[in-house]
Design a protein around this motif. Sequence first.
Motif, PDB file in Angstrom:
ATOM      1  N   ILE A 329      45.951  37.474  23.670  1.00  0.00           N
ATOM      2  CA  ILE A 329      44.974  37.336  24.755  1.00  0.00           C
ATOM      3  C   ILE A 329      44.918  35.888  25.233  1.00  0.00           C
ATOM      4  CG2 ILE A 329      42.525  37.504  25.356  1.00  0.00           C
ATOM      5  CD1 ILE A 329      42.325  39.848  23.402  1.00  0.00           C
ATOM      6  N   GLY A 330      44.926  34.965  24.280  1.00  0.00           N
ATOM      7  CA  GLY A 330      44.917  33.557  24.653  1.00  0.00           C
ATOM      8  C   GLY A 330      46.126  33.167  25.469  1.00  0.00           C
ATOM      9  N   GLU A 331      47.307  33.628  25.063  1.00  0.00           N
ATOM     10  CA  GLU A 331      48.531  33.318  25.803  1.00  0.00           C
ATOM     11  C   GLU A 331      48.502  33.941  27.191  1.00  0.00           C
ATOM     12  OE1 GLU A 331      52.575  31.666  25.910  1.00  0.00           O
ATOM     13  OE2 GLU A 331      50.704  31.260  24.865  1.00  0.00           O
ATOM     14  N   PHE A 332      47.925  35.139  27.286  1.00  0.00           N
ATOM     15  CA  PHE A 332      47.777  35.805  28.591  1.00  0.00           C
ATOM     16  C   PHE A 332      46.939  34.934  29.531  1.00  0.00           C
ATOM     17  CE2 PHE A 332      45.700  38.452  31.689  1.00  0.00           C
ATOM     18  CZ  PHE A 332      46.632  39.416  32.039  1.00  0.00           C
ATOM     19  N   GLY A 333      45.783  34.475  29.041  1.00  0.00           N
ATOM     20  CA  GLY A 333      44.907  33.657  29.873  1.00  0.00           C
ATOM     21  C   GLY A 333      45.533  32.336  30.268  1.00  0.00           C
ATOM     22  N   VAL A 334      46.220  31.700  29.324  1.00  0.00           N
ATOM     23  CA  VAL A 334      46.882  30.427  29.615  1.00  0.00           C
ATOM     24  C   VAL A 334      47.939  30.615  30.695  1.00  0.00           C
ATOM     25  CG1 VAL A 334      48.399  28.644  28.689  1.00  0.00           C
ATOM     26  CG2 VAL A 334      46.428  29.403  27.355  1.00  0.00           C
ATOM     27  N   SER A 335      48.778  31.626  30.538  1.00  0.00           N
ATOM     28  CA  SER A 335      49.863  31.840  31.502  1.00  0.00           C
ATOM     29  C   SER A 335      49.324  32.178  32.882  1.00  0.00           C
ATOM     30  CB  SER A 335      50.783  32.970  31.007  1.00  0.00           C
ATOM     31  OG  SER A 335      51.394  32.618  29.786  1.00  0.00           O
ATOM     32  N   PHE A 336      48.313  33.027  32.957  1.00  0.00           N
ATOM     33  CA  PHE A 336      47.740  33.391  34.255  1.00  0.00           C
ATOM     34  C   PHE A 336      47.177  32.156  34.949  1.00  0.00           C
ATOM     35  CE2 PHE A 336      44.584  34.826  37.250  1.00  0.00           C
ATOM     36  CZ  PHE A 336      45.107  35.993  37.772  1.00  0.00           C
ATOM     37  N   GLY A 337      46.347  31.403  34.232  1.00  0.00           N
ATOM     38  CA  GLY A 337      45.710  30.234  34.831  1.00  0.00           C
ATOM     39  C   GLY A 337      46.702  29.176  35.258  1.00  0.00           C
ATOM     40  N   VAL A 338      47.683  28.887  34.400  1.00  0.00           N
ATOM     41  CA  VAL A 338      48.666  27.847  34.708  1.00  0.00           C
ATOM     42  C   VAL A 338      49.521  28.244  35.911  1.00  0.00           C
ATOM     43  CG1 VAL A 338      50.761  26.728  33.857  1.00  0.00           C
ATOM     44  CG2 VAL A 338      48.731  26.839  32.411  1.00  0.00           C
ATOM     45  N   LEU A 339      49.913  29.511  35.997  1.00  0.00           N
ATOM     46  CA  LEU A 339      50.751  29.931  37.124  1.00  0.00           C
ATOM     47  C   LEU A 339      49.992  29.889  38.437  1.00  0.00           C
ATOM     48  CD1 LEU A 339      53.735  30.825  37.339  1.00  0.00           C
ATOM     49  CD2 LEU A 339      52.856  30.526  35.034  1.00  0.00           C
ATOM     50  N   VAL A 340      48.718  30.282  38.433  1.00  0.00           N
ATOM     51  CA  VAL A 340      47.918  30.170  39.652  1.00  0.00           C
ATOM     52  C   VAL A 340      47.861  28.713  40.101  1.00  0.00           C
ATOM     53  CG1 VAL A 340      45.559  30.328  40.559  1.00  0.00           C
ATOM     54  CG2 VAL A 340      46.545  32.255  39.301  1.00  0.00           C
ATOM     55  N   TYR A 341      47.585  27.831  39.157  1.00  0.00           N
ATOM     56  CA  TYR A 341      47.520  26.394  39.450  1.00  0.00           C
ATOM     57  C   TYR A 341      48.854  25.877  39.962  1.00  0.00           C
ATOM     58  CZ  TYR A 341      47.389  21.369  38.363  1.00  0.00           C
ATOM     59  OH  TYR A 341      47.485  20.003  38.418  1.00  0.00           O
ATOM     60  N   ASN A 342      49.939  26.217  39.277  1.00  0.00           N
ATOM     61  CA  ASN A 342      51.250  25.661  39.626  1.00  0.00           C
ATOM     62  C   ASN A 342      51.743  26.127  40.992  1.00  0.00           C
ATOM     63  OD1 ASN A 342      51.689  23.963  37.475  1.00  0.00           O
ATOM     64  ND2 ASN A 342      52.773  25.472  36.250  1.00  0.00           N
ATOM     65  N   VAL A 343      51.593  27.414  41.292  1.00  0.00           N
ATOM     66  CA  VAL A 343      52.062  27.907  42.584  1.00  0.00           C
ATOM     67  C   VAL A 343      51.349  27.184  43.724  1.00  0.00           C
ATOM     68  CG1 VAL A 343      52.049  29.908  44.127  1.00  0.00           C
ATOM     69  CG2 VAL A 343      52.839  30.160  41.784  1.00  0.00           C
ATOM     70  N   MET A 344      50.037  26.972  43.578  1.00  0.00           N
ATOM     71  CA  MET A 344      49.288  26.336  44.653  1.00  0.00           C
ATOM     72  C   MET A 344      49.618  24.847  44.774  1.00  0.00           C
ATOM     73  SD  MET A 344      47.960  29.005  45.739  1.00  0.00           S
ATOM     74  CE  MET A 344      47.306  28.156  47.162  1.00  0.00           C
ATOM     75  N   GLN A 345      49.668  24.146  43.641  1.00  0.00           N
ATOM     76  CA  GLN A 345      49.878  22.695  43.746  1.00  0.00           C
ATOM     77  C   GLN A 345      51.322  22.347  44.110  1.00  0.00           C
ATOM     78  OE1 GLN A 345      51.543  20.443  41.579  1.00  0.00           O
ATOM     79  NE2 GLN A 345      51.977  21.645  39.753  1.00  0.00           N
ATOM     80  N   ARG A 416      39.054  24.847  51.860  1.00  0.00           N
ATOM     81  CA  ARG A 416      39.463  26.242  52.003  1.00  0.00           C
ATOM     82  C   ARG A 416      40.978  26.350  52.097  1.00  0.00           C
ATOM     83  NH1 ARG A 416      37.401  31.235  50.936  1.00  0.00           N
ATOM     84  NH2 ARG A 416      38.638  32.771  52.067  1.00  0.00           N
ATOM     85  N   MET A 417      41.591  25.409  52.807  1.00  0.00           N
ATOM     86  CA  MET A 417      43.040  25.371  52.954  1.00  0.00           C
ATOM     87  C   MET A 417      43.543  24.009  52.500  1.00  0.00           C
ATOM     88  SD  MET A 417      43.984  28.312  54.229  1.00  0.00           S
ATOM     89  CE  MET A 417      45.646  27.954  54.781  1.00  0.00           C
ATOM     90  N   LEU A 418      44.625  23.999  51.731  1.00  0.00           N
ATOM     91  CA  LEU A 418      45.294  22.758  51.395  1.00  0.00           C
ATOM     92  C   LEU A 418      46.142  22.328  52.593  1.00  0.00           C
ATOM     93  CD1 LEU A 418      46.314  23.614  47.732  1.00  0.00           C
ATOM     94  CD2 LEU A 418      44.564  21.980  48.447  1.00  0.00           C
ATOM     95  N   PRO A 419      46.378  21.038  52.777  1.00  0.00           N
ATOM     96  CA  PRO A 419      46.987  20.572  54.032  1.00  0.00           C
ATOM     97  C   PRO A 419      48.458  20.896  54.138  1.00  0.00           C
ATOM     98  CG  PRO A 419      46.696  18.745  52.507  1.00  0.00           C
ATOM     99  CD  PRO A 419      45.999  19.925  51.888  1.00  0.00           C
ATOM    100  N   ASP A 420      48.932  20.992  55.395  1.00  0.00           N
ATOM    101  CA  ASP A 420      50.338  21.026  55.717  1.00  0.00           C
ATOM    102  C   ASP A 420      50.762  19.628  56.129  1.00  0.00           C
ATOM    103  OD1 ASP A 420      50.899  23.705  55.275  1.00  0.00           O
ATOM    104  OD2 ASP A 420      50.212  24.294  57.277  1.00  0.00           O
ATOM    105  N   ALA A 421      52.065  19.413  56.268  1.00  0.00           N
ATOM    106  CA  ALA A 421      52.560  18.100  56.679  1.00  0.00           C
ATOM    107  C   ALA A 421      52.014  17.717  58.052  1.00  0.00           C
ATOM    108  CB  ALA A 421      54.080  18.095  56.720  1.00  0.00           C
ATOM    109  N   GLU A 422      51.853  18.735  58.946  1.00  0.00           N
ATOM    110  CA  GLU A 422      51.376  18.445  60.292  1.00  0.00           C
ATOM    111  C   GLU A 422      49.959  17.878  60.276  1.00  0.00           C
ATOM    112  OE1 GLU A 422      54.496  21.497  60.374  1.00  0.00           O
ATOM    113  OE2 GLU A 422      52.632  21.257  59.279  1.00  0.00           O
TER     114      GLU A 422
END
Length: 424
Positions: A329-345, A416-422
């Motif tokens: 369960i712990g590994e599930f939560g870690v992986s879910f949270g980290v992937l959400v963070y990584n894809v966005m950043q 609400r939205m992270l910036p684009d280069a423009e």
Amino acid sequence: MTTPRASEVSVRPLVRTRSFVAFWTGQGISQLGVQLGQLALPVLAVSLLGAGEMDLGVLNAASMAAFLIVGLPAGAWVDRWLKRGTMIRADLVRMTAMSAVPLLWWAGALQMWHLYVVAAVVGVATVFFDVAYQSYIPLLVQRAQVADANGKLEATAQVARMGGPALGGFLLTLVSAPVLFAAEAGGYLASALCLGRVRDSEKRPERTAGSSLWAEIREGAVFVARHPLIRRVVACTALSNLFSSVLWVLMPLVILRELALGPVGLGVMMSIGAIGGLLGAPAGPRLARFVGEGPLLPLGLLLAGAGMLLFPAALAVGGGPLALVLLSIGEFGVSFGVLVYNVMQVSMRQRVCPPRLLGRMNASIRCVVWGVMPIGSLLGGVLGEQLGVAPALWISVVGTLLGVVPVAIGPFFRMRMLPDAEAE
């Protein structure tokens, strides 16, 4: 007249883009091989070579040291080279290095220092591959497709992380651990072959007259240091990686030695955890529509930190099915949270960075956020030997949660939205 955002422009679906599909396929096969090797490495070190806390600390440090040592110049070099060719060469180097492990084992000559050398060589090649990889996505797909492409690639990686450890745990009941290193070498070869089928319009960048390597490195580092959002992301990721490395270096000992769950238990935990990553990778863009892209950064890492709390709790249980459930369960939560963070950043970084600086931007960030990991690995070995495994795990969890502060107190909750280069 209002100019539409890149995300609003009609684009061809990625699944119908031949070059992206070839790239995607190669990375999927490679990731499966990597997962088999990553499961086999601690089993080989702990169960067959008798590695202890400090041995594992040095092994993990050797695999990550290249990000600290050659990370910055790698970015400048990659920006001078063709990205696809760089990835192919890196794959072939990694294939050759990984092939040495089963050969040495079958010859009866394998020792821990061999693993250190192989880990270091693979680490150097991985620096160049990863910098080119993250810099290549915006060149392979349209800007509006960057987040979608990252989500698909991360989701596929999570499928490999889900099936690879479970398959590896089963295979280790039939064959010895070194055999799985041959599978990882085969994955790198498959990646190189698929990259050879990719077609793109990338041209070798023209060098500015009189420019030097260190001037180019400085340009990428200055961009990272001066960008207010990227600077916070780097600080957060670096702190989280530093303290989480303490935990990850000790987890094989927790599972294989302290809890006696064996390679199958290790594989089950990693596979169930990968389900969280599989769900987290595509969930990022969807969740962003409800809570906003900015808030997902701190929220994702807070969820990951909460999952890490279950690791020392599992050790306190003392083994058995309940410990394996808590770990999973712990590994599930870690992986879910980290992937959400990584894809966005990662998607934000790729959007806001000028194309000519992508390699140096990624290398500068990797040098910091991955460069702290060998330090954390050695710290994990020292804390595990001096204080014991359980106190070291608690130090890791608390430190990782504190690492969220740079993005939690910044402007992200209001974006609400992270910036684009423009928008820069």
